[in-house]
Design a protein around this motif. Structure first.
Motif, short mmCIF file in Angstrom:
data_model
loop_
_atom_site.label_atom_id
_atom_site.label_comp_id
_atom_site.label_asym_id
_atom_site.label_seq_id
_atom_site.Cartn_x
_atom_site.Cartn_y
_atom_site.Cartn_z
N MET A 1 43.16 33.26 42.23
CA MET A 1 42.71 34.09 43.34
C MET A 1 41.43 33.48 43.92
SD MET A 1 41.63 38.14 43.35
CE MET A 1 43.21 38.62 42.63
N PRO A 2 41.37 33.30 45.25
CA PRO A 2 40.18 32.70 45.86
C PRO A 2 38.91 33.50 45.55
CG PRO A 2 41.98 32.81 47.43
CD PRO A 2 42.42 33.58 46.23
N LEU A 3 37.78 32.79 45.44
CA LEU A 3 36.52 33.44 45.09
C LEU A 3 36.13 34.50 46.11
CD1 LEU A 3 34.04 33.67 43.31
CD2 LEU A 3 33.02 31.75 44.57
N ALA A 4 36.35 34.21 47.39
CA ALA A 4 35.99 35.18 48.43
C ALA A 4 36.75 36.49 48.28
CB ALA A 4 36.25 34.57 49.82
N VAL A 5 38.01 36.39 47.88
CA VAL A 5 38.82 37.59 47.67
C VAL A 5 38.31 38.37 46.47
CG1 VAL A 5 41.14 38.45 47.16
CG2 VAL A 5 40.84 36.54 48.74
N ARG A 6 37.97 37.66 45.39
CA ARG A 6 37.43 38.33 44.20
C ARG A 6 36.15 39.09 44.53
NH1 ARG A 6 39.37 36.21 39.16
NH2 ARG A 6 40.77 34.42 39.43
N LEU A 7 35.26 38.44 45.27
CA LEU A 7 34.00 39.09 45.63
C LEU A 7 34.23 40.27 46.57
CD1 LEU A 7 31.73 35.95 46.11
CD2 LEU A 7 31.51 37.68 44.33
N SER A 8 35.15 40.11 47.52
CA SER A 8 35.45 41.20 48.45
C SER A 8 35.98 42.42 47.71
CB SER A 8 36.47 40.74 49.50
OG SER A 8 35.95 39.70 50.30
N LEU A 9 36.89 42.17 46.76
CA LEU A 9 37.45 43.27 45.98
C LEU A 9 36.37 43.97 45.15
CD1 LEU A 9 40.82 41.70 44.78
CD2 LEU A 9 40.52 43.56 46.43
N PHE A 10 35.45 43.17 44.61
CA PHE A 10 34.40 43.80 43.80
C PHE A 10 33.46 44.62 44.67
CE2 PHE A 10 30.32 44.14 41.70
CZ PHE A 10 30.71 44.67 40.48
N TYR A 11 33.06 44.08 45.82
CA TYR A 11 32.19 44.85 46.72
C TYR A 11 32.89 46.14 47.14
CZ TYR A 11 28.18 41.79 47.53
OH TYR A 11 27.01 41.08 47.40
N ALA A 12 34.18 46.06 47.42
CA ALA A 12 34.92 47.26 47.80
C ALA A 12 34.89 48.29 46.68
CB ALA A 12 36.36 46.90 48.15
N LEU A 175 36.05 39.32 38.67
CA LEU A 175 35.05 38.34 39.06
C LEU A 175 35.30 37.00 38.37
CD1 LEU A 175 31.79 40.51 38.94
CD2 LEU A 175 32.88 39.57 40.99
N ALA A 176 35.02 35.94 39.08
CA ALA A 176 35.22 34.60 38.51
C ALA A 176 34.18 34.33 37.44
CB ALA A 176 35.12 33.55 39.62
N ARG A 177 34.59 33.58 36.43
CA ARG A 177 33.65 33.20 35.37
C ARG A 177 32.65 32.19 35.93
NH1 ARG A 177 35.45 34.97 30.49
NH2 ARG A 177 37.65 35.61 30.39
N GLU A 178 31.40 32.33 35.51
CA GLU A 178 30.36 31.44 35.98
C GLU A 178 30.37 30.14 35.19
OE1 GLU A 178 26.46 33.04 37.29
OE2 GLU A 178 27.11 34.84 36.24
N VAL A 179 30.08 29.04 35.91
CA VAL A 179 29.93 27.75 35.25
C VAL A 179 28.52 27.66 34.70
CG1 VAL A 179 29.96 25.25 35.54
CG2 VAL A 179 31.56 26.70 36.84
N PRO A 180 28.37 27.42 33.39
CA PRO A 180 27.03 27.35 32.82
C PRO A 180 26.18 26.29 33.51
CG PRO A 180 28.70 27.40 31.10
CD PRO A 180 29.42 27.19 32.39
N GLN A 181 24.93 26.64 33.82
CA GLN A 181 24.02 25.72 34.48
C GLN A 181 23.09 25.10 33.44
OE1 GLN A 181 24.12 25.01 37.85
NE2 GLN A 181 25.96 26.28 37.82
N PRO A 182 22.85 23.77 33.55
CA PRO A 182 21.92 23.15 32.60
C PRO A 182 20.52 23.71 32.80
CG PRO A 182 22.47 21.65 34.39
CD PRO A 182 23.37 22.82 34.53
#
Length: 407
Positions: A1-12, A175-182
């Motif tokens: 599922m595209p990230l924009a759709v995931r975020l839109s659904l969560f905001y909704a 929500l998409a899983r976050e990529v760990p940042q160094p």
């Protein structure tokens, strides 16, 4: 599922709760036998908890670097807390349930704002078109709950609150899983010292205060706008339309915000919001005729939405990534907690004495905020106010606000 759709659904899913809670929570409290003073204590407690809980949760999320997991935990905790409303009775039981709920659920918003803005800058997601679903579902939830109350008892409000957070929990798991940042290693307490050092920077404090002041100019409107229109003889249908115009106007601006912010700039958006607040509340103070209220309500797109968009973009561009959620939570705590609470308290006595003249409080506050945005525009050129990386001691190594791109 595209990230924009995931975020839109969560905001909704996020704003379903607000669409039920903001208009109808006092109605449910009254139906449980609570008096006006007890209701005010419970609502005031929710403002206080935003001040305390939000920044603490956001700091932990920044420290752990996994905002999605924190959001899911907060959603599960919120569902457990709101479910207590189904069995709670009396002031103390309801207060305890509310204290638990409002220490958890409002802390989600700064985390998702940080995630959305990170996606906007790193992956080209249009923040406004994602965020507008929050406003759309707010209208749907408030309208739907109002319709239910036409033929259901007020106890249905608690059921709607539980259902709204259950939907939010489902959205959190999408929500998409976050990529760990160094991250550079820091000494114990270094992250906290670094965050405190950054938040003490004068330009950051000026921007945070100006942005929060703009939002606090709405205090009289939120607390007494409907009451004042009722006093003027407007029907509930007309008042509903007036409130709806403001939300529809912000949805339209959110839909085109990507191009608007790119053309106008973050700081100028904040200035535009402050100027709109000054004009809007000055005119409202003199009880303008009905035909004039429609364009004044449309200014909500600027006094709220433009100012919010400018602030979110400023915080994203000016704040080191390690403190992104912390900065967003401080904005939420100061604007929706400290300043909004103080302005609401002041608005109460002013409205009793001067009626609509109390709107001048918001107009004057808008002037102060506008001057603050001018200072930001003169001193900030669009870059980070401190480096993204931290020294071993955990403190920022310098101010790079002059090395970024133009605002």
């Amino acid at each position: 599922m595209p990230l924009a759709v995931r975020l839109s659904l969560f905001y909704a899913s996020l704003c379903l709760f607000g669409g039920v809670q903001l208009p109808f929570f006092p109605v449910w409290l009254k139906s449980k036998g609570l008096g006006a003073q007890e209701i005010s204590y419970i609502i005031a407690a929710t403002m206080f908890l935003r001040i305390v809980a939000g920044p603490v949760v956001a700091f932990l999320a920044d420290r752990l670097g996994d905002r999605r997991r924190i959001v899911i935990l907060l959603s599960w905790g919120s569902l457990g807390a709101v479910s207590l409303y189904l069995v709670a009775s009396g002031f103390w039981q309801i207060l305890i349930a509310t204290l638990i709920l409002m220490s958890l659920f409002p802390s989600i918003t700064p985390l998702i704002e940080t995630t959305a803005m990170k996606a906007a800058h790193e992956q080209g997601i249009d923040y406004g078109r994602v965020r507008l679903w929050c406003s759309i579902t707010f209208i749907a939830a408030s309208s739907g709950t109002g319709w239910l109350l036409e033929w259901q008892p007020a106890s249905i409000i608690a059921v709607c609150l539980v259902g709204a957070i259950a939907v939010n929990l489902a959205g959190a798991h999408l929500l998409a899983r976050e990529v760990p940042q160094p991250r550079l290693a820091v000494h114990p307490g270094g992250q906290l010292r670094a965050a405190l050092a950054f938040t003490r920077q004068p330009l950051f404090l000026i921007a945070l205060t100006a942005a929060s002041l703009i939002q606090s100019t709405h205090a009289v409107y939120y607390a007494f706008g409907t009451l004042n229109w009722q006093k003027l003889g407007y029907s509930s249908d007309v008042i509903g339309v007036l409130w709806g115009i403001g939300v529809v106007a912000e949805i339209i601006l959110f839909a085109f915000s990507g191009r608007v912010v790119a053309r106008v700039g973050a700081v100028r958006m904040m200035s535009l919001g402050a100027a709109a607040a000054v004009f809007r509340w000055t005119m409202m103070a003199f009880d303008p005729p009905l035909w004039m209220l429609f364009p004044l309500q449309a200014l909500h797109a600027f006094s709220y939405c433009a100012a919010h968009l400018g602030t979110i973009h400023f915080l994203t561009r000016a704040t080191p990534n390690a403190f992104a959620a912390t900065a967003q939570s401080l904005y939420a705590a100061l604007s929706a907690g400290v300043l909004m609470g103080l302005m609401t308290l002041a608005a109460g006595s002013l409205y009793l004495q001067f009626g609509a003249g109390a709107y001048l409080l918001g107009a004057g506050t808008g002037v102060v905020a506008f001057l603050g945005t001018l200072v930001i525009g003169a001193r900030w050129n669009g870059g980070k106010l401190a480096p993204d990386a931290m020294q071993d001691e955990g403190t920022p190594s310098g101010d790079q606000g002059r090395n970024g791109a133009g605002c």
